[in-house]
Scaffold this motif. Structure first.
Motif, PDB file in Angstrom:
ATOM      1  N   ASN A 548       0.819  -1.225   0.000  1.00 38.02           N
ATOM      2  CA  ASN A 548       0.000   0.000   0.000  1.00 38.02           C
ATOM      3  C   ASN A 548       0.847   1.266   0.000  1.00 38.02           C
ATOM      4  N   CYS A 549       2.133   1.143   0.296  1.00 39.43           N
ATOM      5  CA  CYS A 549       2.978   2.315   0.590  1.00 39.43           C
ATOM      6  C   CYS A 549       2.995   3.305  -0.576  1.00 39.43           C
ATOM      7  N   VAL A 550       2.797   4.592  -0.253  1.00 39.15           N
ATOM      8  CA  VAL A 550       2.880   5.625  -1.302  1.00 39.15           C
ATOM      9  C   VAL A 550       4.216   6.381  -1.214  1.00 39.15           C
ATOM     10  N   GLN A 551       5.145   5.806  -0.469  1.00 38.37           N
ATOM     11  CA  GLN A 551       6.522   6.329  -0.402  1.00 38.37           C
ATOM     12  C   GLN A 551       6.571   7.785   0.076  1.00 38.37           C
ATOM     13  N   CYS A 552       5.746   8.075   1.092  1.00 41.94           N
ATOM     14  CA  CYS A 552       5.738   9.454   1.594  1.00 41.94           C
ATOM     15  C   CYS A 552       6.989   9.763   2.411  1.00 41.94           C
ATOM     16  N   GLY A 553       7.630   8.749   2.954  1.00 40.11           N
ATOM     17  CA  GLY A 553       8.883   8.947   3.690  1.00 40.11           C
ATOM     18  C   GLY A 553       8.714   9.224   5.172  1.00 40.11           C
ATOM     19  N   ALA A 554       7.481   9.392   5.646  1.00 41.91           N
ATOM     20  CA  ALA A 554       7.295   9.813   7.043  1.00 41.91           C
ATOM     21  C   ALA A 554       7.820   8.780   8.045  1.00 41.91           C
ATOM     22  N   ILE A 555       7.785   7.527   7.705  1.00 38.75           N
ATOM     23  CA  ILE A 555       8.168   6.485   8.670  1.00 38.75           C
ATOM     24  C   ILE A 555       9.594   6.709   9.174  1.00 38.75           C
ATOM     25  N   THR A 556      10.431   7.299   8.323  1.00 40.36           N
ATOM     26  CA  THR A 556      11.826   7.521   8.700  1.00 40.36           C
ATOM     27  C   THR A 556      11.932   8.479   9.895  1.00 40.36           C
ATOM     28  N   ALA A 557      10.957   9.373  10.056  1.00 46.90           N
ATOM     29  CA  ALA A 557      10.996  10.319  11.176  1.00 46.90           C
ATOM     30  C   ALA A 557      10.577   9.674  12.487  1.00 46.90           C
ATOM     31  N   LYS A 558       9.877   8.564  12.404  1.00 45.10           N
ATOM     32  CA  LYS A 558       9.324   7.983  13.630  1.00 45.10           C
ATOM     33  C   LYS A 558       9.782   6.530  13.806  1.00 45.10           C
ATOM     34  N   GLY A 559      11.043   6.265  13.478  1.00 43.41           N
ATOM     35  CA  GLY A 559      11.618   4.988  13.903  1.00 43.41           C
ATOM     36  C   GLY A 559      11.744   3.918  12.848  1.00 43.41           C
ATOM     37  N   GLY A 560      11.387   4.187  11.601  1.00 44.92           N
ATOM     38  CA  GLY A 560      11.551   3.160  10.562  1.00 44.92           C
ATOM     39  C   GLY A 560      12.404   3.691   9.437  1.00 44.92           C
ATOM     40  N   ARG A 561      12.422   3.006   8.324  1.00 45.28           N
ATOM     41  CA  ARG A 561      13.186   3.463   7.170  1.00 45.28           C
ATOM     42  C   ARG A 561      12.491   3.015   5.892  1.00 45.28           C
ATOM     43  N   LEU A 562      12.270   4.030   5.039  1.00 40.20           N
ATOM     44  CA  LEU A 562      11.766   3.737   3.695  1.00 40.20           C
ATOM     45  C   LEU A 562      12.972   3.507   2.802  1.00 40.20           C
ATOM     46  N   THR A 563      13.039   2.346   2.149  1.00 39.60           N
ATOM     47  CA  THR A 563      14.079   2.152   1.132  1.00 39.60           C
ATOM     48  C   THR A 563      13.363   2.105  -0.218  1.00 39.60           C
ATOM     49  N   PRO A 564      14.061   2.374  -1.319  1.00 39.86           N
ATOM     50  CA  PRO A 564      13.325   2.408  -2.591  1.00 39.86           C
ATOM     51  C   PRO A 564      12.852   1.014  -2.990  1.00 39.86           C
ATOM     52  N   PRO A 565      11.572   0.876  -3.271  1.00 36.16           N
ATOM     53  CA  PRO A 565      11.103  -0.412  -3.781  1.00 36.16           C
ATOM     54  C   PRO A 565      11.525  -0.568  -5.236  1.00 36.16           C
ATOM     55  N   GLU A 566      11.094  -1.639  -5.851  1.00 32.29           N
ATOM     56  CA  GLU A 566      11.428  -1.863  -7.256  1.00 32.29           C
ATOM     57  C   GLU A 566      10.954  -0.669  -8.091  1.00 32.29           C
ATOM     58  N   GLY A 567      11.755  -0.254  -9.075  1.00 33.38           N
ATOM     59  CA  GLY A 567      11.368   0.871  -9.934  1.00 33.38           C
ATOM     60  C   GLY A 567      10.007   0.621 -10.567  1.00 33.38           C
ATOM     61  N   GLY A 568       9.201   1.679 -10.640  1.00 32.31           N
ATOM     62  CA  GLY A 568       7.869   1.581 -11.243  1.00 32.31           C
ATOM     63  C   GLY A 568       6.778   1.362 -10.214  1.00 32.31           C
ATOM     64  N   ASP A 569       7.166   0.951  -8.983  1.00 33.46           N
ATOM     65  CA  ASP A 569       6.162   0.755  -7.934  1.00 33.46           C
ATOM     66  C   ASP A 569       5.719   2.102  -7.365  1.00 33.46           C
ATOM     67  N   GLY A 570       4.588   2.053  -6.645  1.00 36.70           N
ATOM     68  CA  GLY A 570       4.142   3.256  -5.945  1.00 36.70           C
ATOM     69  C   GLY A 570       3.119   4.039  -6.742  1.00 36.70           C
ATOM     70  N   PRO A 571       2.821   5.258  -6.269  1.00 42.97           N
ATOM     71  CA  PRO A 571       1.730   6.027  -6.882  1.00 42.97           C
ATOM     72  C   PRO A 571       2.104   6.589  -8.246  1.00 42.97           C
ATOM     73  N   LEU A 572       1.104   7.086  -8.929  1.00 42.85           N
ATOM     74  CA  LEU A 572       1.347   7.800 -10.182  1.00 42.85           C
ATOM     75  C   LEU A 572       0.575   9.118 -10.079  1.00 42.85           C
ATOM     76  N   TYR A 573       1.180  10.072  -9.384  1.00 46.05           N
ATOM     77  CA  TYR A 573       0.511  11.360  -9.197  1.00 46.05           C
ATOM     78  C   TYR A 573       0.476  12.126 -10.516  1.00 46.05           C
ATOM     79  N   THR A 574      -0.618  12.874 -10.715  1.00 42.35           N
ATOM     80  CA  THR A 574      -0.704  13.662 -11.940  1.00 42.35           C
ATOM     81  C   THR A 574      -0.963  15.150 -11.652  1.00 42.35           C
ATOM     82  N   VAL A 575      -1.808  15.431 -10.641  1.00 41.22           N
ATOM     83  CA  VAL A 575      -2.143  16.849 -10.411  1.00 41.22           C
ATOM     84  C   VAL A 575      -1.671  17.355  -9.058  1.00 41.22           C
ATOM     85  N   THR A 576      -0.901  16.546  -8.320  1.00 43.32           N
ATOM     86  CA  THR A 576      -0.530  16.956  -6.952  1.00 43.32           C
ATOM     87  C   THR A 576       0.635  17.938  -6.951  1.00 43.32           C
TER      88      THR A 576
END
Ligand SMILES: Cc1cc2nc3c(=O)[nH]c(=O)nc-3n(C[C@H](O)[C@H](O)[C@H](O)COP(=O)(O)OP(=O)(O)OC[C@H]3O[C@@H](n4cnc5c(N)ncnc54)[C@H](O)[C@@H]3O)c2cc1C
Ligand code: SF4
Length: 576
Positions: A548-576
């Motif tokens: 489900n992860c949208v790779q927001c990165g917040a977990i790193t601030a509160k005790g975890g670590r986001l590492t890059p998943p396989e390329g192409g994974d994650g959201p596809l934002y268009t208007v954000t």
């Protein structure tokens, strides 16, 4: 049930060994690697501004262009397309973008589909309760007259097109997973493998990663960069700096029947608690967006929370849902439809938390370098300016046959980036004492524009002891029309993470309930779950729904670590 002693996320660090895992000590042999002139990791606004400017300089200097080989500039982007993982408010100070593309007018920006109108009217409201709001004079950081509302996801797509037309090689769906450091100098990056299964086993479509060797490497990974973190550690770039702190923003884009005639910020305190025990500080925005191509009236609405809070049940996603139930907001959205959603963290430490920006062979630009003024919630123009300055400095060094890019660091200090961030360098820290205690001091710092001496300290977000408070009791039940649950929000991002991909989230999974609840509520994408049958006392086993992860990165601030998943994974934002 809470633990007897206070517990902070930093007591449960993520299982990560950065120097061994994220740094590669030797380039592969020439025949096994890709050679490029300049490798830019991250196709967001900052990395692409660097590519755009560099290619402008190289277009006027064919000899240097040729000296950089067949691929003078490569952009490595993990999303499906540049901008696919970019999100911002986004009201932008226009100067640096005008400088980057001097031939484009602001009307051109709108016709090209990444800009949505100049700010001509604005209003700031205090919101004492869930029903009331009153207008207050606009504090200096909220003054936006003359700025432009943009979409950084759309702007990055435009910048990508420009970069490709000018000769850049854009590797989308490619995550850079290791920094290559040889002889104390960055020599490039390694891209991640593709096609591994849950346990890391190669599957039928397995493709190994490749070393990408470069004369200069630009880390433009945005907030909490994976390789940026490795570089900061490897080259001690955080020495004598304050720790970085973070904020998490959740944004929605609405199509509305009636145009909003002004840009709005609210100061709260509703819907947060004013109690220092909760340590909650947040801000909101509502920005009008006129889509000149389709004629649609849109609104960008968002909620940003400092990740310094102590109540584990603080959920930026649900706070935004609650915010939309206030009459002031509801009347703007009435009869409308949600057309976009996304979440992203941003670096909040400002000037004192900026790491050293250059190291042998590489530089940091944009959010990777922590260039956000969180008093004004402004980073886009600094990202563009830093990309321009990095390009100019790399160009000069390459021409001189050098891999010393320290001139970039001086250029930032002397530029609008350094000057603007210096003025507000001590303004945000007082809010770590809570809004009531901190706001007056913060106000003095802003009014005096940084003339008061001294260096205000930050303390790390993950060292804040957490408790299970009552914020979650206020969240509305989703109605599917104006208020939504996390999974339906993730769904509209087009999130495409493979179900059998390896887990890219590093957290300890057996942790005290306060920590588990912190992750559960904080994550805007509903990644962490506490099992229904978890014991009332003692540690609980957290379930991690990492797809489900949208790779927001917040977990790193509160005790975890986001590492890059396989390329192409994650959201596809268009208007954000
Ligand atoms: C909620 C929110 C609201 C904001 N509002 C405003 C505002 O109104 N006005 C304003 O001026 N600023 C605002 N900001 C700040 C501004 O949006 C950022 O400063 C800016 O967008 C960051 O741009 P960037 O290019 O540095 O990073 P990003 O846009 O994040 O780009 C980084 C890119 O790098 C890619 N990447 C990262 N790591 C890797 C890797 N290892 N391999 C391959 N690719 C990688 C990512 O996928 C991404 O595409 C806001 C920020 C947030 C989060
Ligand atoms: S799991 Fe992903 S979406 Fe959730 S907080 Fe962590 S980085 Fe953000």
């Amino acid at each position: 049930m809470s633990s007897a002693d206070p517990v902070a996320p930093s007591q449960f660090p993520p299982p990560v060994n950065s120097p061994d895992e994220f740094v590669k000590r030797e380039l592969d042999a020439e025949e096994d690697r890709i050679e490029v002139g300049v490798a830019i990791v991250g196709g967001g606004t900052a990395g692409l501004a660097c590519a755009n400017r560099l290619l402008q300089l190289l277009a006027d200097d064919p000899q240097t262009m040729e000296s950089l080989g067949e691929v003078p500039v490569a952009i490595i982007e993990k999303a499906k397309t540049c901008g696919g993982h970019s999100l911002s408010g986004a009201v932008m100070r226009p100067g640096p973008l005008k400088q980057l593309f001097p031939d484009l007018s602001r009307e051109d920006w709108r016709q090209l589909g990444f800009a949505f109108g100049e700010v001509r009217k604005e209003a700031v409201y205090a919101i004492p309760t869930r029903k009331r709001a009153f207008r207050v004079p606009t504090p200096p950081p909220f003054k936006n007259h003359g700025n432009e509302v943009v979409s950084v996801a759309a702007l990055a797509r435009y910048q990508q097109e420009q970069a490709e037309e000018a000769g850049a090689y854009v590797l989308t769906e490619t995550a850079a997973t290791q920094l290559v450091v040889e002889g104390g100098e960055v020599k490039g990056v390694r891209s991640g493998d593709k096609g591994r299964g849950r346990d890391g086993e190669p599957q039928g479509n397995f493709e190994p990663g490749t070393d990408i060797a470069a004369r200069a490497t630009v880390l433009a990974e945005g907030c909490w960069g994976h390789l940026t973190g490795a570089a900061i550690r490897e080259f001690d770039l955080g020495e004598h700096r304050e720790p970085q702190v973070w904020e998490l923003g959740v944004k929605e884009v609405w199509k509305v029947p009636k145009p909003l005639d002004r840009l709005i910020h609210t100061l709260g305190p509703w819907p947060l608690s004013l109690s220092p025990k909760y340590a909650q500080v947040a801000g909101t925005w509502i920005y009008p967006m006129k889509d000149e191509k389709s004629g649609d009236d849109l609104v960008s609405i968002g909620f940003v929370v400092e990740l310094e809070y102590a109540d584990a049940t603080t959920s930026p996603h649900d706070l935004l849902q609650l915010f939309k139930t206030h009459p002031l907001v509801r009347k703007i959205l009435e009869g409308g439809e949600r057309v976009g959603w996304g979440a992203k963290a941003l670096p909040g430490g400002g000037y004192w938390s900026m790491p050293k920006l250059s190291m042998p062979g590489a530089v940091l630009v944009g959010d990777s370098g922590g260039m956000v003024d969180t008093m004004a919630l402004k980073g886009v123009h600094h990202c563009i300016k830093s990309g321009i300055l990095a390009a100019e400095s790399i160009y000069d060094s390459i021409k001189a046959g050098s891999s010393d890019f320290s001139a970039y660091e001086e250029a930032i200090e002397e530029s609008s980036v350094g000057k603007e961030l210096w003025e507000v360098r001590n303004a945000r820290q007082p809010l770590q004492k809570g809004f009531l205690l901190g706001a007056p001091l913060s106000g003095i710092q802003q009014i005096t524009k940084g003339k008061l001496p001294g260096r205000a300290r930050w303390h790390r977000n993950d060292e804040k002891p957490m408790f299970i408070g009552k914020t979650s009791q206020k969240y509305p039940k989703p109605d599917g029309k104006y208020t939504f649950d996390k999974l339906s929000s993730v769904y509209i991002t087009g999130n495409a993470t493979r179900d059998d991909a390896p887990n890219h989230i590093r957290v300890q999974q057996n942790v005290p309930r306060e920590i588990a609840e912190t992750w559960r509520w904080m994550c805007p994408a509903g990644v962490y779950e506490v099992p229904d049958d978890a014991p009332d006392e003692g540690p609980v086993d957290v379930i991690v729904n990492y797809t489900n992860c949208v790779q927001c990165g917040a977990i790193t601030a509160k005790g975890g670590r986001l590492t890059p998943p396989e390329g192409g994974d994650g959201p596809l934002y268009t208007v954000t």
